[in-house]
Design a protein around this motif. Structure first.
Motif, PDB file in Angstrom:
ATOM      1  N   PHE A  12       0.821  -1.222   0.000  1.00  0.00           N
ATOM      2  CA  PHE A  12       0.000   0.000   0.000  1.00  0.00           C
ATOM      3  C   PHE A  12       0.858   1.278   0.000  1.00  0.00           C
ATOM      4  O   PHE A  12       0.818   2.066  -0.954  1.00  0.00           O
ATOM      5  CB  PHE A  12      -0.935  -0.082   1.212  1.00  0.00           C
ATOM      6  CG  PHE A  12      -1.606   1.181   1.619  1.00  0.00           C
ATOM      7  CD1 PHE A  12      -2.307   1.962   0.706  1.00  0.00           C
ATOM      8  CD2 PHE A  12      -1.571   1.598   2.956  1.00  0.00           C
ATOM      9  CE1 PHE A  12      -2.943   3.130   1.105  1.00  0.00           C
ATOM     10  CE2 PHE A  12      -2.205   2.758   3.363  1.00  0.00           C
ATOM     11  CZ  PHE A  12      -2.887   3.530   2.442  1.00  0.00           C
ATOM     12  N   SER A  33       8.034 -10.094  -1.920  1.00  0.00           N
ATOM     13  CA  SER A  33       7.729 -11.523  -2.094  1.00  0.00           C
ATOM     14  C   SER A  33       6.273 -11.734  -2.538  1.00  0.00           C
ATOM     15  O   SER A  33       5.850 -12.857  -2.757  1.00  0.00           O
ATOM     16  CB  SER A  33       7.990 -12.281  -0.785  1.00  0.00           C
ATOM     17  OG  SER A  33       7.120 -11.796   0.207  1.00  0.00           O
ATOM     18  N   THR A  35       3.231 -11.280  -0.850  1.00  0.00           N
ATOM     19  CA  THR A  35       2.359 -12.002   0.080  1.00  0.00           C
ATOM     20  C   THR A  35       0.915 -11.662  -0.289  1.00  0.00           C
ATOM     21  O   THR A  35       0.683 -10.927  -1.267  1.00  0.00           O
ATOM     22  CB  THR A  35       2.592 -11.535   1.533  1.00  0.00           C
ATOM     23  OG1 THR A  35       2.198 -10.150   1.633  1.00  0.00           O
ATOM     24  CG2 THR A  35       4.053 -11.696   1.961  1.00  0.00           C
ATOM     25  N   ILE A  57      12.448 -11.223   1.988  1.00  0.00           N
ATOM     26  CA  ILE A  57      13.547 -10.620   2.768  1.00  0.00           C
ATOM     27  C   ILE A  57      14.074 -11.582   3.840  1.00  0.00           C
ATOM     28  O   ILE A  57      15.109 -11.331   4.432  1.00  0.00           O
ATOM     29  CB  ILE A  57      13.168  -9.248   3.382  1.00  0.00           C
ATOM     30  CG1 ILE A  57      11.974  -9.375   4.336  1.00  0.00           C
ATOM     31  CG2 ILE A  57      12.907  -8.219   2.291  1.00  0.00           C
ATOM     32  CD1 ILE A  57      11.797  -8.132   5.228  1.00  0.00           C
ATOM     33  N   PHE A  78      10.189  -0.974   3.409  1.00  0.00           N
ATOM     34  CA  PHE A  78       8.765  -1.027   3.769  1.00  0.00           C
ATOM     35  C   PHE A  78       8.301  -2.455   4.098  1.00  0.00           C
ATOM     36  O   PHE A  78       7.322  -2.628   4.814  1.00  0.00           O
ATOM     37  CB  PHE A  78       7.883  -0.568   2.587  1.00  0.00           C
ATOM     38  CG  PHE A  78       7.974   0.873   2.218  1.00  0.00           C
ATOM     39  CD1 PHE A  78       7.188   1.820   2.861  1.00  0.00           C
ATOM     40  CD2 PHE A  78       8.807   1.294   1.200  1.00  0.00           C
ATOM     41  CE1 PHE A  78       7.241   3.158   2.496  1.00  0.00           C
ATOM     42  CE2 PHE A  78       8.877   2.634   0.824  1.00  0.00           C
ATOM     43  CZ  PHE A  78       8.092   3.568   1.476  1.00  0.00           C
ATOM     44  N   ALA A  80       6.952  -5.753   5.270  1.00  0.00           N
ATOM     45  CA  ALA A  80       6.615  -6.178   6.634  1.00  0.00           C
ATOM     46  C   ALA A  80       5.283  -6.920   6.621  1.00  0.00           C
ATOM     47  O   ALA A  80       4.488  -6.778   5.688  1.00  0.00           O
ATOM     48  CB  ALA A  80       6.498  -4.960   7.553  1.00  0.00           C
ATOM     49  N   GLU A  81       5.067  -7.697   7.657  1.00  0.00           N
ATOM     50  CA  GLU A  81       3.712  -8.123   8.003  1.00  0.00           C
ATOM     51  C   GLU A  81       3.148  -6.949   8.790  1.00  0.00           C
ATOM     52  O   GLU A  81       3.786  -6.467   9.740  1.00  0.00           O
ATOM     53  CB  GLU A  81       3.756  -9.389   8.865  1.00  0.00           C
ATOM     54  CG  GLU A  81       4.164 -10.643   8.114  1.00  0.00           C
ATOM     55  CD  GLU A  81       3.144 -11.075   7.068  1.00  0.00           C
ATOM     56  OE1 GLU A  81       1.980 -10.626   7.144  1.00  0.00           O
ATOM     57  OE2 GLU A  81       3.510 -11.845   6.170  1.00  0.00           O
ATOM     58  N   THR A  97       9.517 -12.087   9.474  1.00  0.00           N
ATOM     59  CA  THR A  97       9.690 -11.041   8.446  1.00  0.00           C
ATOM     60  C   THR A  97      10.214  -9.739   9.058  1.00  0.00           C
ATOM     61  O   THR A  97      11.195  -9.173   8.589  1.00  0.00           O
ATOM     62  CB  THR A  97       8.360 -10.797   7.700  1.00  0.00           C
ATOM     63  OG1 THR A  97       8.128 -11.914   6.840  1.00  0.00           O
ATOM     64  CG2 THR A  97       8.408  -9.534   6.854  1.00  0.00           C
ATOM     65  N   ILE A 121       9.232   2.388  10.261  1.00  0.00           N
ATOM     66  CA  ILE A 121       8.715   1.748  11.487  1.00  0.00           C
ATOM     67  C   ILE A 121       7.236   2.162  11.635  1.00  0.00           C
ATOM     68  O   ILE A 121       6.535   2.217  10.630  1.00  0.00           O
ATOM     69  CB  ILE A 121       9.632   2.099  12.688  1.00  0.00           C
ATOM     70  CG1 ILE A 121      11.101   1.798  12.337  1.00  0.00           C
ATOM     71  CG2 ILE A 121       9.250   1.336  13.921  1.00  0.00           C
ATOM     72  CD1 ILE A 121      11.462   0.330  12.130  1.00  0.00           C
TER      73      ILE A 121
HETATM   74  P1  NAD Z   1       1.228  -3.690   3.235  1.00  0.00           P
HETATM   75  O1  NAD Z   1       0.811  -4.807   4.130  1.00  0.00           O
HETATM   76  O2  NAD Z   1       0.239  -3.036   2.364  1.00  0.00           O
HETATM   77  O3  NAD Z   1       2.436  -4.170   2.301  1.00  0.00           O
HETATM   78  C1  NAD Z   1       3.504  -4.915   2.782  1.00  0.00           C
HETATM   79  C2  NAD Z   1       4.339  -5.337   1.563  1.00  0.00           C
HETATM   80  O4  NAD Z   1       5.465  -6.085   2.042  1.00  0.00           O
HETATM   81  C3  NAD Z   1       3.565  -6.242   0.592  1.00  0.00           C
HETATM   82  O5  NAD Z   1       3.816  -5.856  -0.739  1.00  0.00           O
HETATM   83  C4  NAD Z   1       4.139  -7.635   0.878  1.00  0.00           C
HETATM   84  O6  NAD Z   1       4.080  -8.490  -0.244  1.00  0.00           O
HETATM   85  C5  NAD Z   1       5.576  -7.304   1.277  1.00  0.00           C
HETATM   86  N1  NAD Z   1       6.160  -8.336   2.144  1.00  0.00           N
HETATM   87  C6  NAD Z   1       5.644  -8.851   3.286  1.00  0.00           C
HETATM   88  N2  NAD Z   1       6.465  -9.793   3.777  1.00  0.00           N
HETATM   89  C7  NAD Z   1       7.542  -9.854   2.945  1.00  0.00           C
HETATM   90  C8  NAD Z   1       8.732 -10.623   2.938  1.00  0.00           C
HETATM   91  N3  NAD Z   1       8.991 -11.545   3.879  1.00  0.00           N
HETATM   92  N4  NAD Z   1       9.626 -10.423   1.926  1.00  0.00           N
HETATM   93  C9  NAD Z   1       9.385  -9.506   0.957  1.00  0.00           C
HETATM   94  N5  NAD Z   1       8.259  -8.763   0.903  1.00  0.00           N
HETATM   95  C10 NAD Z   1       7.349  -8.926   1.897  1.00  0.00           C
HETATM   96  O7  NAD Z   1       1.950  -2.640   4.195  1.00  0.00           O
HETATM   97  P2  NAD Z   1       1.830  -1.054   4.279  1.00  0.00           P
HETATM   98  O8  NAD Z   1       0.593  -0.702   4.999  1.00  0.00           O
HETATM   99  O9  NAD Z   1       2.117  -0.485   2.959  1.00  0.00           O
HETATM  100  O10 NAD Z   1       3.058  -0.744   5.265  1.00  0.00           O
HETATM  101  C11 NAD Z   1       4.365  -0.559   4.752  1.00  0.00           C
HETATM  102  C12 NAD Z   1       5.312  -0.300   5.905  1.00  0.00           C
HETATM  103  O11 NAD Z   1       4.884   0.854   6.640  1.00  0.00           O
HETATM  104  C13 NAD Z   1       5.394  -1.429   6.923  1.00  0.00           C
HETATM  105  O12 NAD Z   1       6.727  -1.527   7.372  1.00  0.00           O
HETATM  106  C14 NAD Z   1       4.488  -0.967   8.056  1.00  0.00           C
HETATM  107  O13 NAD Z   1       4.908  -1.522   9.292  1.00  0.00           O
HETATM  108  C15 NAD Z   1       4.707   0.531   8.013  1.00  0.00           C
HETATM  109  N6  NAD Z   1       3.588   1.360   8.476  1.00  0.00           N
HETATM  110  C16 NAD Z   1       2.336   1.211   7.958  1.00  0.00           C
HETATM  111  C17 NAD Z   1       1.328   2.085   8.365  1.00  0.00           C
HETATM  112  C18 NAD Z   1      -0.079   1.956   7.822  1.00  0.00           C
HETATM  113  O14 NAD Z   1      -0.962   2.635   8.337  1.00  0.00           O
HETATM  114  N7  NAD Z   1      -0.344   1.179   6.789  1.00  0.00           N
HETATM  115  C19 NAD Z   1       1.601   3.092   9.288  1.00  0.00           C
HETATM  116  C20 NAD Z   1       2.881   3.190   9.818  1.00  0.00           C
HETATM  117  C21 NAD Z   1       3.876   2.337   9.389  1.00  0.00           C
END
Ligand code: NAD
Ligand code: DAU
Length: 336
Positions: A12, A33, A35, A57, A78, A80-81, A97, A121
């Motif tokens: 996202f 990857s 997911t 990763i 970025f 993460a789970e 992860t 983070i």
């Molecule tokens: P998301 O869940 O939409 O996307 C995560 C991405 O990481 C996906 O494309 C997934 O395929 C990939 N991924 C997951 N595990 C993986 C692995 N083992 N190897 C390679 N790729 C892998 O996440 P998001 O909401 O876009 O968040 C992105 C980052 O921002 C994260 O680190 C999250 O902790 C942080 N964050 C998110 C928010 C939020 O509100 N969404 C707020 C603060 C921080």
């Protein structure tokens, strides 16, 4: 031209950042990857060329091949789970992860002498706060397996900076919302359930407060930190837009012209954080960034986007339904 290695760039926030970085003239190497949460469809309208590696990763060897071949200058991490409810059901994948995967990236960035590592983070590492706001030097008191794994990622990054001189910048953004968010998080859940006239689940009494940051603003903050941030520093990224969950839900129902009778108060999330709130003086002062999008404007754009992209949402629905069965069953069991 700077080569950025972006992990989680099919997610996202990552995909929004990749599009902005390409528009700003950066070369992007994307590692993801794919997911359940990752989807390259998010990048279908990206302008400019990026190279994609389907890599996990957690797989050091595979990552090393990418580092060797691409010789990136900067990592923006970025991947993460990311979903708190899933971390309650299945903490192990979060530790693997978010902690081990991040360790692989720190280690490789050290070996290959990277110029900069931007560590994404979350504000959830601070835990919750009744009054006032968290500063970058507030104590970390995470309350869910997700936020604990992100706090470990954060602390290990700090240790790599102090011990090995890894040039790291740590970012702690608040709750993002906007187009392309996987429909397990509050805002897209409400949109989808309301559109289908299904009960809209609100955990507890709906008075929990989140600080809502439009995803374009977050991506802009990250790019500005990349260009102007100071190595070794931590920056909060927030919007000062604080809303109770119930207010967010009512705003969406009102845009969709759906009745509030769809709201269903359900058992609370275990360990549910009450309120997040960030002090953002540091990023405003040092980087010159401030969130621009008003909530009424951002939520309207978001709802409109989901209506216009309903096919994408529907393509996720059958996987989501089996996830919802699991999570709601878990909540119901907890109630007995
Ligand atoms: P998301 O869940 O939409 O996307 C995560 C991405 O990481 C996906 O494309 C997934 O395929 C990939 N991924 C997951 N595990 C993986 C692995 N083992 N190897 C390679 N790729 C892998 O996440 P998001 O909401 O876009 O968040 C992105 C980052 O921002 C994260 O680190 C999250 O902790 C942080 N964050 C998110 C928010 C939020 O509100 N969404 C707020 C603060 C921080
Ligand atoms: O604060 C930043 C964090 O925001 C990020 O680090 C996480 O990756 C991201 O998932 C998000 O975590 P939250 O737990 O705050 O987001 P979520 O959308 O899951 O929930 C927002 C609020 O809404 C929270 O108080 C729980 C509540 N909620 C959520 C869902 C999915 C409900 O009441 N009903 C729901 O169905």
């Amino acid at each position: 031209m700077q080569r950025l290695l972006v992990t989680g760039g099919a997610g996202f926030i990552g995909s929004c950042f990749v599009k902005l970085a390409l528009n700003s003239g950066y070369q992007v190497i994307l590692v993801d990857s794919l997911t359940y949460a990752g989807d390259l469809e998010r990048l279908k309208d990206a302008k400019g060329h990026f190279k994609f590696y389907k890599a996990d990763i957690r797989d050091f060897k595979k990552l090393e091949e990418v580092f060797k071949k691409e010789k990136p200058h900067t990592v923006i991490h970025f991947a993460a789970e990311t979903h708190v409810d899933r971390s309650i059901l299945d903490p192990a994948s979060f530790l693997k992860t978010n902690i081990e995967g991040s360790y692989n990236l720190y280690e490789l960035s050290k070996i290959y002498n990277l110029s900069l590592f931007i560590n994404i983070i979350t504000d959830e590492v601070y835990g919750d706060i009744k009054e006032g706001k968290f500063h970058e030097d507030s104590q970390l008191k995470p309350n869910s397996p997700y936020s604990a794994s992100k706090a470990a990622q954060d602390m290990l990054g700090r240790a790599y900076h102090r011990t090995y001189g890894l040039p790291i910048i740590t970012l702690r953004p608040s709750n993002n919302y906007g187009p392309w968010q996987y429909p397990e998080k509050l805002i897209p859940v409400v949109i989808i359930k309301a559109l289908q006239e299904e009960p809209v689940p609100i955990y507890g009494d709906g008075n929990n407060i989140r600080e809502w940051l439009y995803v374009d603003d977050c991506a802009e903050a990250i790019l500005m930190v990349l260009e102007k941030g100071r190595v070794g520093e931590i920056y909060n990224i927030g919007s000062a837009v604080e809303k109770k969950n119930i207010e967010v839900v009512k705003a969406i129902l009102s845009i969709l012209k759906k009745p509030e009778s769809l709201i269903q108060f359900v058992k609370d999330r275990p360990g549910h954080d009450y309120r997040y709130a960030l002090n953002t003086d540091k990023i405003e002062r040092e980087v010159g960034w401030k969130a621009k999008t008003r909530f009424d404007e951002g939520i309207e754009k978001t709802v409109r986007w989901y209506l216009q992209n309903i096919d994408w949402v529907m393509s996720k629905l059958s996987a989501l339904r089996s996830y919802w069965d699991r999570v709601y069953q878990f909540m119901a069991k907890d109630k007995e």
